[in-house]
Design an enzyme around this catalytic site. Structure first.
Site, PDB file in Angstrom:
ATOM      1  N   GLY A  42       0.692  -1.066  -0.385  1.00 26.16           N
ATOM      2  CA  GLY A  42       0.179  -0.615   0.089  1.00 26.16           C
ATOM      3  C   GLY A  42       1.248   1.221   0.008  1.00 26.16           C
ATOM      4  CB  SER A  43       4.539   2.572   1.478  1.00 28.70           C
ATOM      5  OG  SER A  43       3.369   2.416   2.819  1.00 28.70           O
ATOM      6  CB  SER A  83       7.856   2.540   5.109  1.00 27.94           C
ATOM      7  OG  SER A  83       7.029   1.613   6.027  1.00 27.94           O
ATOM      8  CB  SER A  85       4.508   0.492   9.637  1.00 23.80           C
ATOM      9  OG  SER A  85       5.272   0.779   9.158  1.00 23.80           O
ATOM     10  CB  THR A  88       7.917  -1.556   5.181  1.00 24.31           C
ATOM     11  OG1 THR A  88       6.406  -1.953   5.954  1.00 24.31           O
ATOM     12  CG2 THR A  88       7.835  -2.748   4.100  1.00 24.31           C
ATOM     13  NE  ARG A 135      -6.838  -2.827   2.996  1.00 21.66           N
ATOM     14  CZ  ARG A 135      -5.899  -3.388   3.780  1.00 21.66           C
ATOM     15  NH1 ARG A 135      -4.561  -3.437   4.590  1.00 21.66           N
ATOM     16  NH2 ARG A 135      -6.969  -4.114   4.927  1.00 21.66           N
ATOM     17  CD  GLU A 217      -2.892  -5.023   1.309  1.00 23.40           C
ATOM     18  OE1 GLU A 217      -2.857  -4.475   2.871  1.00 23.40           O
ATOM     19  OE2 GLU A 217      -2.401  -5.212   0.323  1.00 23.40           O
ATOM     20  CG  HIS A 233       1.332  -9.725 -28.778  1.00 25.95           C
ATOM     21  ND1 HIS A 233       1.601 -10.237 -29.957  1.00 25.95           N
ATOM     22  CD2 HIS A 233       0.726  -8.773 -28.509  1.00 25.95           C
ATOM     23  CE1 HIS A 233       1.493  -8.563 -30.334  1.00 25.95           C
ATOM     24  NE2 HIS A 233       0.380  -9.022 -29.536  1.00 25.95           N
ATOM     25  CE  LYS A 327       3.902  -5.581   6.824  1.00 23.89           C
ATOM     26  NZ  LYS A 327       3.354  -4.291   6.582  1.00 23.89           N
TER      27      LYS A 327
HETATM   28  O1  PA5 Z   1      -1.957  -2.422   3.183  1.00 23.04           O
HETATM   29  C1  PA5 Z   1      -0.716  -3.181   3.630  1.00 23.04           C
HETATM   30  O2  PA5 Z   1      -1.004  -3.225   4.691  1.00 23.04           O
HETATM   31  C2  PA5 Z   1       0.255  -3.644   2.725  1.00 23.04           C
HETATM   32  O3  PA5 Z   1       0.702  -3.461   1.812  1.00 23.04           O
HETATM   33  C3  PA5 Z   1       1.343  -2.689   3.377  1.00 23.04           C
HETATM   34  O4  PA5 Z   1       1.048  -0.977   3.244  1.00 23.04           O
HETATM   35  C4  PA5 Z   1       3.242  -3.161   3.271  1.00 23.04           C
HETATM   36  O5  PA5 Z   1       2.772  -4.370   4.193  1.00 23.04           O
HETATM   37  C5  PA5 Z   1       4.144  -2.000   3.383  1.00 23.04           C
HETATM   38  O6  PA5 Z   1       3.725  -1.713   4.899  1.00 23.04           O
HETATM   39  P1  PA5 Z   1       4.326  -0.001   4.802  1.00 23.04           P
HETATM   40  O7  PA5 Z   1       3.252   1.016   4.036  1.00 23.04           O
HETATM   41  O8  PA5 Z   1       3.771   0.244   6.228  1.00 23.04           O
HETATM   42  O9  PA5 Z   1       5.843  -0.032   4.853  1.00 23.04           O
END
Ligand code: PA5
Length: 336
Positions: A42-43, A83, A85, A88, A135, A217, A233, A327
């Protein structure tokens, strides 16, 4: 509870686009010839989406990197490290590698180690609002990246305004996304107990990739993606087997007016050729007065679809237990 939390976040998407990012007054990055965005999940997706949306406007080559370290890159590549959080491990490793190579770096997170390390190193750091699933911050991510790139002249100065106008327009589409006969509800019905096959042009492929990730997700379902014309193709030749799997697939083609002129015919012929092997197919033509509006509309359709499908599967759209557990295990066994 979790359902209404994700619903609230998805509903908030247009408002996130009205946010003004807070960051450092100075970004001393020098002359920019290349940009890489390092992030995961998501980042990272915001990077692909900004690249797709503003492809004709990008002043320099841009790529997204989803892995440890960094690939070979020209000297002085601006490295944007994102990131949500801030913790990551792959992203922190890219951050360390960019610093080791002496690249100019800009970081963004809601906190975590990335904030601490950026502060200690005096690296420009942008704050992302706290309290979300990563996300669910896509509106913030798109806004932040567009502002940052306009400020650094990687995008034209009017890009943030164009995006913001589109977010304003999107707010008027809430009823169209949520009423009884809304397209996302229809899609969730088509995808329920089926495997969605999601197709888009090369440029807009990141949009269906975002759909896939949201379906993964939020709705806890598999979805498959491929781009046109490339799938004409190879993949089109494989859409026969396993027959029992294909009999439970639904193909959706996302077709933007900005796609190459020949794409319309390609979609039509592809759909006719695979018709007997998939359960069904449909074409979605994004709605909106501008490319930015159509782009955001498409993203929002995917978000709402994932929410409705989560409800159909009786899944919690917020929790991602396997990602969290993975994680935790990695952190316990091999602290980064
Ligand atoms: O949607 C999510 O929770 C994940 O795809 C996170 O984005 C991914 O694990 C990376 O973590 P972060 O966005 O905290 O760097």
């Amino acid at each position: 509870m979790a359902y209404s939390q994700m619903e609230a976040w998805i509903r908030e998407f247009p408002r996130q686009g009205l946010w003004t990012p807070e960051g450092p007054a100075e970004i001393p990055v020098g002359d920019i010839r290349h940009v890489v965005l390092a992030g995961m999940g998501g980042s990272a997706v915001g990077g692909d989406l900004v690249q797709a949306l503003f492809e004709p406007d990008l002043a320099v080559p841009f790529r997204v990197h989803r892995d440890y370290g960094l690939p070979p890159l020209p000297e002085g590549t601006l490295t944007v490290v994102v990131s949500y959080s801030g913790n990551t491990e792959e992203t922190l490793s890219a951050f360390a590698e960019a610093r080791r190579r002496g690249f100019p770096v800009v970081a963004a997170s809601s906190g975590g180690r990335l904030r601490e390390e950026a502060r200690q190193a005096g690296i420009p750091w942008f704050v992302l609002p706290e309290g979300y699933a990563p996300r669910a911050t896509l509106g913030y991510m798109l806004t932040l990246l567009t502002h940052l790139f306009a400020r650094l002249r990687v995008l034209p100065p009017e890009a943030p305004h164009r995006l913001q106008e589109a977010f304003r327009w999107l707010a008027s589409q809430e009823e169209a996304m949520t009423r009884e006969d809304a397209l996302p509800r229809e899609l969730a019905e088509k995808y329920y107990l089926r495997l969605p096959l999601l197709y888009a042009s090369r440029r807009f492929f990141p949009v269906v990739e975002r759909w896939r990730a949201q379906l993964n997700e939020n709705a806890k379902t598999l979805a498959h993606t491929a781009s046109l014309p490339e799938m004409n193709h190879n993949e089109i030749a494989g859409l026969y087997h396993p027959h029992r799997v294909l009999a439970a697939t639904w193909a959706t083609f996302l077709h933007f007016p900005e796609d190459p002129p020949r794409l319309k015919a390609r979609i039509q012929h592809t759909a006719e050729l695979i018709y007997e092997d998939v359960l069904g197919w449909n074409v979605i033509q994004p709605e909106g007065p501008t490319i930015e509006a159509r782009f955001l509309w498409s993203l929002w359709v995917g978000d709402w679809t994932s929410l409705y499908l989560a409800r159909a599967y009786e899944e919690d759209p917020v929790a991602i237990p396997r990602i969290t557990e993975l994680k935790t295990r990695l952190q316990k066994e091999h602290p980064a």
